[in-house]
Design a protein around this motif. Sequence first.
Motif, PDB file in Angstrom:
ATOM      1  N   ARG A   1     -13.713   6.573   8.486  1.00 44.08           N
ATOM      2  CA  ARG A   1     -12.315   6.935   8.692  1.00 44.08           C
ATOM      3  C   ARG A   1     -11.341   5.996   7.978  1.00 44.08           C
ATOM      4  N   HIS A   2     -11.628   4.697   7.986  1.00 42.66           N
ATOM      5  CA  HIS A   2     -10.701   3.744   7.361  1.00 42.66           C
ATOM      6  C   HIS A   2     -10.676   3.915   5.846  1.00 42.66           C
ATOM      7  N   TYR A   3     -11.859   4.050   5.257  1.00 39.17           N
ATOM      8  CA  TYR A   3     -11.921   4.228   3.807  1.00 39.17           C
ATOM      9  C   TYR A   3     -11.264   5.534   3.396  1.00 39.17           C
ATOM     10  N   ASN A   4     -11.576   6.611   4.082  1.00 34.11           N
ATOM     11  CA  ASN A   4     -10.999   7.913   3.732  1.00 34.11           C
ATOM     12  C   ASN A   4      -9.482   7.913   3.874  1.00 34.11           C
ATOM     13  N   ALA A   5      -8.978   7.270   4.922  1.00 36.73           N
ATOM     14  CA  ALA A   5      -7.538   7.282   5.171  1.00 36.73           C
ATOM     15  C   ALA A   5      -6.769   6.554   4.072  1.00 36.73           C
ATOM     16  N   LEU A   6      -7.336   5.474   3.535  1.00 34.17           N
ATOM     17  CA  LEU A   6      -6.626   4.715   2.502  1.00 34.17           C
ATOM     18  C   LEU A   6      -6.943   5.212   1.098  1.00 34.17           C
ATOM     19  N   TYR A   7      -8.209   5.473   0.822  1.00 33.95           N
ATOM     20  CA  TYR A   7      -8.563   5.803  -0.569  1.00 33.95           C
ATOM     21  C   TYR A   7      -7.936   7.124  -1.004  1.00 33.95           C
ATOM     22  N   PHE A   8      -8.096   8.161  -0.213  1.00 33.78           N
ATOM     23  CA  PHE A   8      -7.630   9.476  -0.646  1.00 33.78           C
ATOM     24  C   PHE A   8      -6.115   9.624  -0.501  1.00 33.78           C
ATOM     25  N   CYS A   9      -5.536   8.978   0.490  1.00 37.93           N
ATOM     26  CA  CYS A   9      -4.089   9.132   0.713  1.00 37.93           C
ATOM     27  C   CYS A   9      -3.254   8.089  -0.010  1.00 37.93           C
TER      28      CYS A   9
ATOM     29  N   LEU B   1       0.828  -1.202   0.000  1.00 37.59           N
ATOM     30  CA  LEU B   1       0.000   0.000   0.000  1.00 37.59           C
ATOM     31  C   LEU B   1       0.865   1.256   0.000  1.00 37.59           C
ATOM     32  N   ASP B   2       1.979   1.223   0.714  1.00 33.31           N
ATOM     33  CA  ASP B   2       2.882   2.369   0.695  1.00 33.31           C
ATOM     34  C   ASP B   2       3.461   2.605  -0.698  1.00 33.31           C
ATOM     35  N   ASN B   3       3.626   1.532  -1.465  1.00 32.88           N
ATOM     36  CA  ASN B   3       4.185   1.634  -2.818  1.00 32.88           C
ATOM     37  C   ASN B   3       3.103   1.531  -3.886  1.00 32.88           C
ATOM     38  N   TYR B   4       1.877   1.886  -3.530  1.00 29.71           N
ATOM     39  CA  TYR B   4       0.746   1.718  -4.447  1.00 29.71           C
ATOM     40  C   TYR B   4       0.982   2.413  -5.779  1.00 29.71           C
ATOM     41  N   GLY B   5       1.573   3.571  -5.766  1.00 32.16           N
ATOM     42  CA  GLY B   5       1.763   4.334  -6.997  1.00 32.16           C
ATOM     43  C   GLY B   5       3.057   4.045  -7.724  1.00 32.16           C
ATOM     44  N   ARG B   6       3.861   3.095  -7.218  1.00 36.70           N
ATOM     45  CA  ARG B   6       5.156   2.794  -7.838  1.00 36.70           C
ATOM     46  C   ARG B   6       5.164   1.341  -8.313  1.00 36.70           C
ATOM     47  N   LEU B   7       4.929   1.167  -9.607  1.00 40.00           N
ATOM     48  CA  LEU B   7       4.851  -0.188 -10.150  1.00 40.00           C
ATOM     49  C   LEU B   7       6.183  -0.930 -10.023  1.00 40.00           C
ATOM     50  N   GLY B   8       7.299  -0.187 -10.090  1.00 37.01           N
ATOM     51  CA  GLY B   8       8.595  -0.835  -9.952  1.00 37.01           C
ATOM     52  C   GLY B   8       8.734  -1.553  -8.621  1.00 37.01           C
ATOM     53  N   ARG B   9       8.226  -0.951  -7.552  1.00 34.18           N
ATOM     54  CA  ARG B   9       8.261  -1.586  -6.240  1.00 34.18           C
ATOM     55  C   ARG B   9       7.226  -2.709  -6.148  1.00 34.18           C
ATOM     56  N   LEU B  10       6.044  -2.489  -6.718  1.00 35.27           N
ATOM     57  CA  LEU B  10       5.009  -3.525  -6.653  1.00 35.27           C
ATOM     58  C   LEU B  10       5.417  -4.788  -7.396  1.00 35.27           C
ATOM     59  N   MET B  11       6.232  -4.656  -8.435  1.00 35.08           N
ATOM     60  CA  MET B  11       6.675  -5.842  -9.162  1.00 35.08           C
ATOM     61  C   MET B  11       7.500  -6.770  -8.284  1.00 35.08           C
ATOM     62  N   ARG B  12       8.137  -6.209  -7.246  1.00 41.67           N
ATOM     63  CA  ARG B  12       8.968  -7.005  -6.354  1.00 41.67           C
ATOM     64  C   ARG B  12       8.204  -7.491  -5.124  1.00 41.67           C
TER      65      ARG B  12
ATOM     66  N   LEU C   1      -5.455   7.749  -4.341  1.00 46.76           N
ATOM     67  CA  LEU C   1      -5.307   9.026  -5.043  1.00 46.76           C
ATOM     68  C   LEU C   1      -3.957   9.691  -4.772  1.00 46.76           C
ATOM     69  N   GLY C   2      -3.254   9.244  -3.741  1.00 51.00           N
ATOM     70  CA  GLY C   2      -1.923   9.778  -3.449  1.00 51.00           C
ATOM     71  C   GLY C   2      -1.928  11.209  -2.943  1.00 51.00           C
ATOM     72  N   LEU C   3      -2.971  11.607  -2.227  1.00 50.72           N
ATOM     73  CA  LEU C   3      -3.071  12.979  -1.735  1.00 50.72           C
ATOM     74  C   LEU C   3      -2.366  13.115  -0.380  1.00 50.72           C
ATOM     75  N   ASP C   4      -1.760  14.263  -0.167  1.00 52.71           N
ATOM     76  CA  ASP C   4      -1.119  14.576   1.105  1.00 52.71           C
ATOM     77  C   ASP C   4      -1.803  15.814   1.687  1.00 52.71           C
ATOM     78  N   PRO C   5      -2.669  15.616   2.678  1.00 54.15           N
ATOM     79  CA  PRO C   5      -3.415  16.782   3.207  1.00 54.15           C
ATOM     80  C   PRO C   5      -2.536  17.768   3.949  1.00 54.15           C
ATOM     81  N   TYR C   6      -1.319  17.370   4.314  1.00 56.60           N
ATOM     82  CA  TYR C   6      -0.463  18.247   5.108  1.00 56.60           C
ATOM     83  C   TYR C   6       0.639  18.900   4.273  1.00 56.60           C
ATOM     84  N   ALA C   7       0.616  18.695   2.976  1.00 57.65           N
ATOM     85  CA  ALA C   7       1.620  19.305   2.110  1.00 57.65           C
ATOM     86  C   ALA C   7       1.418  20.818   2.064  1.00 57.65           C
TER      87      ALA C   7
END
Length: 441
Positions: free
Chosen positions: A361-369, A298-309, A372-378
């Motif tokens: 809370r669980h859905y919002n914490a995973l789906y949007f962050c 999940l931490d590497n959701y947006g990086r296919l190179g990491r997901l391949m491993r 979608l890869g959003l950072d609310p504190y950026a």
Amino acid sequence: MPAVAVPAFALSWWAACYLIGRDPARGPSSRAAAALLAYAIGVVTWTLAPGSATAEIFLCLPALFWAGTAVSLLPKVVPERRQIDLGWLILSAPFLLMLVALPPTGRLVVIAPMAGGVVLLWRFRDQVQPTVLPAALAVVAGLYAAGLAALLLVDVGAPELVIAAIGVDLLMLGFLVAVADALDVGERLRPDLIRSLVAALLGVVAVGAPAALTMRASSGTTATVLQFVLVAAVMTGIGLIGQLRRWLDSMAFRHDERLRQDRSALLALTEALPRRRPRQRLIDTRQPDFLRFTRQALDNYGRLGRLMRSPLTGLPAVDRRLSGLTIEQPLARAMELRAVLQESIDRLRPAGEFATTDEWRHYNALYFCVVLGLDPYARRRRTDGLDREARRALDWMRRYVPRRSLRRWQDEATAIVARRLWDELTHTDPRWLTRVTTRST
């Protein structure tokens, strides 16, 4: 000295670059790499000025990084882990000052933090993977300490051999850290390590031997330094070959974005192949390890190179989405793993319209962050292209959800996703691997 110094310098520099190349963001790898780099600089300094204070300082400096490495290998479930890590950072400064100010015999004080780190790791040895890691680190640390004591206290007559022995100890430290890192992320180590090591040994023969002969023929300091710089450049290219290729592509194809993207995908596949575990090993995974692999995926959701491993590419749910020859293609499996993770996250969504209540809370914490890869504190929030629901969630998190709470929700949601995937894996007919293999052929 050059006959010993050049191979010792070359292999330690390569090992440091290899650890950084595997994952520069991981604490144990970066600290072990820093220890190896400090030793390599110490070898160069000793070659130029044998027995100098600067050389002794650099050869003692790896002990401080060794202490940091041991601390960073502590299990994450240890409550005081963050405080211990902060304590290492704070105490490193006075120990470094003592290392510079004290005479040769007093410089052995750096053994104290290293011993403390090893003792802490030994205390939690039942929670460390692999289980032999604390004992192995303790043995290697003892040999390193003995080497330092022999170098600083005893006139052994051949200090270059003692320095080479210290280098072997530090190479063993790097190897143990690489093993622990591979087990933690569920990757294979041996194929990738052998490939890089063979290239490093060839580099030592092809470049190191001429460099050593040049140092013997020339007594000038400039020539010696240039030879070490040449060896370091070659070892850096071998240890960081993936990053070097990407940098060259960004320079050579800076006006062709499509070509850069295609090349990047191919490089990610090349790096993933020797690190992927056999799919059948997923069945033997323990549930705590499975939870950790899910969190990493999940931490590497947006990086296919990491997901391949990721070991989770071997999930039965991924196999059911593939057919024919694509079932054995790492890129296709990584894309389907991402789809499986998104489906699992979608199952957390409560019925009805979007809300910010407790049950969401669980859905919002995973789906949007994560999805979608959003950072609310950026500081500079990216809102272009977001729908009204995503904008509302982003504003709500920024205003009313502390970072710690959001991270806790993500951990809780990740545990739910992992538990569902685990139940599906354990209740799947174990003969699915045979069927998958037959279908792919």
